[in-house]
Enzyme design. Sequence first.
Site, PDB file in Angstrom:
ATOM      1  N   LYS A  25      98.991  46.023  56.237  1.00 22.67           N
ATOM      2  CA  LYS A  25      97.765  46.129  55.943  1.00 22.67           C
ATOM      3  C   LYS A  25      97.470  44.931  55.087  1.00 22.67           C
ATOM      4  CE  LYS A  25      96.995  48.186  51.632  1.00 22.67           C
ATOM      5  NZ  LYS A  25      96.589  47.397  50.715  1.00 22.67           N
ATOM      6  N   ASN A  26      98.446  44.429  54.450  1.00 24.11           N
ATOM      7  CA  ASN A  26      98.621  43.198  53.341  1.00 24.11           C
ATOM      8  C   ASN A  26      98.189  41.988  54.338  1.00 24.11           C
ATOM      9  OD1 ASN A  26      98.471  44.824  51.297  1.00 24.11           O
ATOM     10  ND2 ASN A  26     100.367  44.437  50.685  1.00 24.11           N
ATOM     11  N   CYS A 119      92.071  49.835  38.082  1.00 24.98           N
ATOM     12  CA  CYS A 119      93.198  49.464  37.285  1.00 24.98           C
ATOM     13  C   CYS A 119      94.099  50.260  37.615  1.00 24.98           C
ATOM     14  CB  CYS A 119      92.743  49.422  35.838  1.00 24.98           C
ATOM     15  SG  CYS A 119      92.428  51.014  35.182  1.00 24.98           S
ATOM     16  N   ARG A 124      94.997  44.236  36.464  1.00 24.78           N
ATOM     17  CA  ARG A 124      95.401  43.037  37.449  1.00 24.78           C
ATOM     18  C   ARG A 124      94.361  42.144  37.437  1.00 24.78           C
ATOM     19  NH1 ARG A 124      96.397  46.680  43.079  1.00 24.78           N
ATOM     20  NH2 ARG A 124      97.337  44.819  43.541  1.00 24.78           N
ATOM     21  N   ASP A 310     106.005  47.639  46.051  1.00 26.61           N
ATOM     22  CA  ASP A 310     105.312  48.421  46.817  1.00 26.61           C
ATOM     23  C   ASP A 310     106.089  49.734  47.531  1.00 26.61           C
ATOM     24  OD1 ASP A 310     102.849  47.225  46.640  1.00 26.61           O
ATOM     25  OD2 ASP A 310     102.565  46.237  48.435  1.00 26.61           O
ATOM     26  N   ARG A 402      94.495  54.436  52.538  1.00 27.35           N
ATOM     27  CA  ARG A 402      94.354  53.135  52.598  1.00 27.35           C
ATOM     28  C   ARG A 402      95.393  52.239  53.408  1.00 27.35           C
ATOM     29  NH1 ARG A 402      92.079  51.769  46.768  1.00 27.35           N
ATOM     30  NH2 ARG A 402      92.165  49.807  47.671  1.00 27.35           N
TER      31      ARG A 402
HETATM   32  C1  UD1 Z   1      99.606  41.946  46.427  1.00 27.43           C
HETATM   33  C2  UD1 Z   1      99.556  43.227  47.344  1.00 27.43           C
HETATM   34  C3  UD1 Z   1     100.247  44.278  46.690  1.00 27.43           C
HETATM   35  C4  UD1 Z   1     101.636  44.310  46.215  1.00 27.43           C
HETATM   36  C5  UD1 Z   1     101.402  42.743  45.339  1.00 27.43           C
HETATM   37  C6  UD1 Z   1     102.847  42.329  44.665  1.00 27.43           C
HETATM   38  C7  UD1 Z   1      97.706  42.770  49.074  1.00 27.43           C
HETATM   39  C8  UD1 Z   1      96.454  43.125  49.614  1.00 27.43           C
HETATM   40  N1  UD1 Z   1      98.262  43.442  48.022  1.00 27.43           N
HETATM   41  O1  UD1 Z   1      98.767  42.176  45.537  1.00 27.43           O
HETATM   42  O2  UD1 Z   1     100.289  45.413  47.654  1.00 27.43           O
HETATM   43  O3  UD1 Z   1     101.951  45.249  45.276  1.00 27.43           O
HETATM   44  O4  UD1 Z   1     100.881  41.664  46.213  1.00 27.43           O
HETATM   45  O5  UD1 Z   1     103.843  42.452  45.649  1.00 27.43           O
HETATM   46  O6  UD1 Z   1      98.377  41.900  49.494  1.00 27.43           O
HETATM   47  N2  UD1 Z   1      98.543  38.311  38.045  1.00 27.43           N
HETATM   48  C9  UD1 Z   1      97.982  37.765  37.186  1.00 27.43           C
HETATM   49  N3  UD1 Z   1      97.061  37.058  37.235  1.00 27.43           N
HETATM   50  C10 UD1 Z   1      96.122  36.715  38.534  1.00 27.43           C
HETATM   51  C11 UD1 Z   1      96.857  37.335  39.794  1.00 27.43           C
HETATM   52  C12 UD1 Z   1      98.077  38.009  39.423  1.00 27.43           C
HETATM   53  O7  UD1 Z   1      98.348  38.002  36.214  1.00 27.43           O
HETATM   54  O8  UD1 Z   1      95.219  36.056  38.576  1.00 27.43           O
HETATM   55  C13 UD1 Z   1      99.574  39.431  38.044  1.00 27.43           C
HETATM   56  C14 UD1 Z   1      99.267  40.690  38.468  1.00 27.43           C
HETATM   57  O9  UD1 Z   1      98.515  41.467  37.463  1.00 27.43           O
HETATM   58  C15 UD1 Z   1     100.754  41.415  38.684  1.00 27.43           C
HETATM   59  C16 UD1 Z   1     101.179  40.091  39.407  1.00 27.43           C
HETATM   60  O10 UD1 Z   1     100.709  38.958  39.019  1.00 27.43           O
HETATM   61  O11 UD1 Z   1     101.375  41.744  37.484  1.00 27.43           O
HETATM   62  C17 UD1 Z   1     101.525  40.245  40.763  1.00 27.43           C
HETATM   63  O12 UD1 Z   1     100.114  40.287  41.617  1.00 27.43           O
HETATM   64  P1  UD1 Z   1      99.971  39.638  42.841  1.00 27.43           P
HETATM   65  O13 UD1 Z   1     101.202  39.141  43.619  1.00 27.43           O
HETATM   66  O14 UD1 Z   1      98.579  38.622  42.799  1.00 27.43           O
HETATM   67  O15 UD1 Z   1      99.297  41.001  43.784  1.00 27.43           O
HETATM   68  P2  UD1 Z   1      98.279  41.114  44.585  1.00 27.43           P
HETATM   69  O16 UD1 Z   1      98.058  39.884  45.321  1.00 27.43           O
HETATM   70  O17 UD1 Z   1      97.098  41.640  43.859  1.00 27.43           O
END
Ligand code: UD1
Length: 421
Positions: A25-26, A119, A124, A310, A402
């Site tokens: 999915k990701n 959330c 996030r 995850d 999902r």
């Molecule tokens: C992706 C995955 C999700 C997985 C996560 C971490 C997809 C579709 N989803 O989510 O399944 O759990 O990586 O491996 O690929 N953060 C910030 N600011 C930002 C962006 C992120 O503070 O602008 C923080 C988030 O709140 C979180 C951490 O960084 O605490 C990790 O987030 P991120 O790696 O961005 O995860 P996603 O891309 O949302």
Amino acid sequence: MANSQKLVVNGGRRLEGELRVHGAKNSALPLLAASVLAHGECVFHNCPALTDVDAACRILSCLGCRCSRSGDTVCVEAANVCGSEIPDGLMREMRSSIVFLGAVLGRTGRCRLTFPGGCELGARPIDLHLAALREMGAVISEEHGWLECTAPGGLKGARIALSFPSVGATENVMLAAACANGTTEIQNAAREPEIIDLAEFLNKCGAKISGAGGSVIAIEGVKRLEPAEHSVIPDRIVTGTYLCCAAATRGELILTRCEPAHIVGFLPVLEAMGCRVYPYGAGKLYISCTRRLTAPPTIRTMPYPGFPTDIQAIFMALCTICDGTSVFVENIFDNRYRHVPELIRLGASIKVEGRVAVVQGVPRLSGAKVCAGELRGGAALVTAALAAEGTSEISGTGFIDRGYESIETALRSVGADISRR
Ligand code: UD1
């Protein structure tokens, strides 16, 4: 995500046989977003049939692309991208819709979308995404929940130093930079296999990306991307889920169409707990578990190649029936223990204090009515219910759908007593 369906599981059946792992999915979501940049029809094989993938296809349709599916192949015709707005409903439905921002901005010079909803895993934010795009010349205003993004002088290459290796921010920058003017360098980039998959696809389309999989990614902007054909990598979290389901039922499984190299973050944990698990020919994994497992050393979630956040909930389900005490430290998200009260309903003994969860193994779990509150937590409940004595009913199946293609059909094919009502 609410629907009235339930998964009904009669636990205690040993899993045995062969199970195919579907595409990630990701990976599929950013790849579908990337197709917006290609002037023509992209073809994605091994594209999982998941509600999140359907949502991505609906976004593509809103942008003027034509999407069609035949089996596990999805075609996206993006010759005439005419829209640049993502409806609020779709942004709320799937947080990862945010990954369309970089692609749409790159293709049309504009993107209008709302803040991603939900959330479910705590706050996030998308501050890293927005700051990086601003450094690349995007002008972004925020009003009444809408983000209005334009690139008046076109996007330009920049040196982006991420304060955290965010997966989504890395993907968004790669997408925005692919056709930007000049070279972009991402420092402290995410290193997940899904990042490599995205880079490989974009390079097939004519992009010039190097370093994906490492901490520094360089993207030399090109004028235009052409369409390409690509196969989505196997889902490493689904792989881990099925391995844990086998372990929880003292079963024996061969997983096919998976990538053992992508599960280095948790394979040693299964071994430490007492499972025999090893690669079994190309794209295959074998697991067998003949005795009660023992608690693993402390599990700390980390960016790749560390232990993935995850899969934390699913391992916690397994640890509830291990000998000894297991400790989890969740370092990625601040609210990722929503499965804990539901596991306790099934008889688990777990205490949470902030980012730390302590699981005291119990002799057995017993069937109960439980509710999935998010995707991986839902899969953890399925894992626990397979091991529990008696019948469990799991509601909130929309979350599980999902990320898992008909989980009940897959598990039934290897001996589980599970059905959807
Ligand atoms: C992706 C995955 C999700 C997985 C996560 C971490 C997809 C579709 N989803 O989510 O399944 O759990 O990586 O491996 O690929 N953060 C910030 N600011 C930002 C962006 C992120 O503070 O602008 C923080 C988030 O709140 C979180 C951490 O960084 O605490 C990790 O987030 P991120 O790696 O961005 O995860 P996603 O891309 O949302």
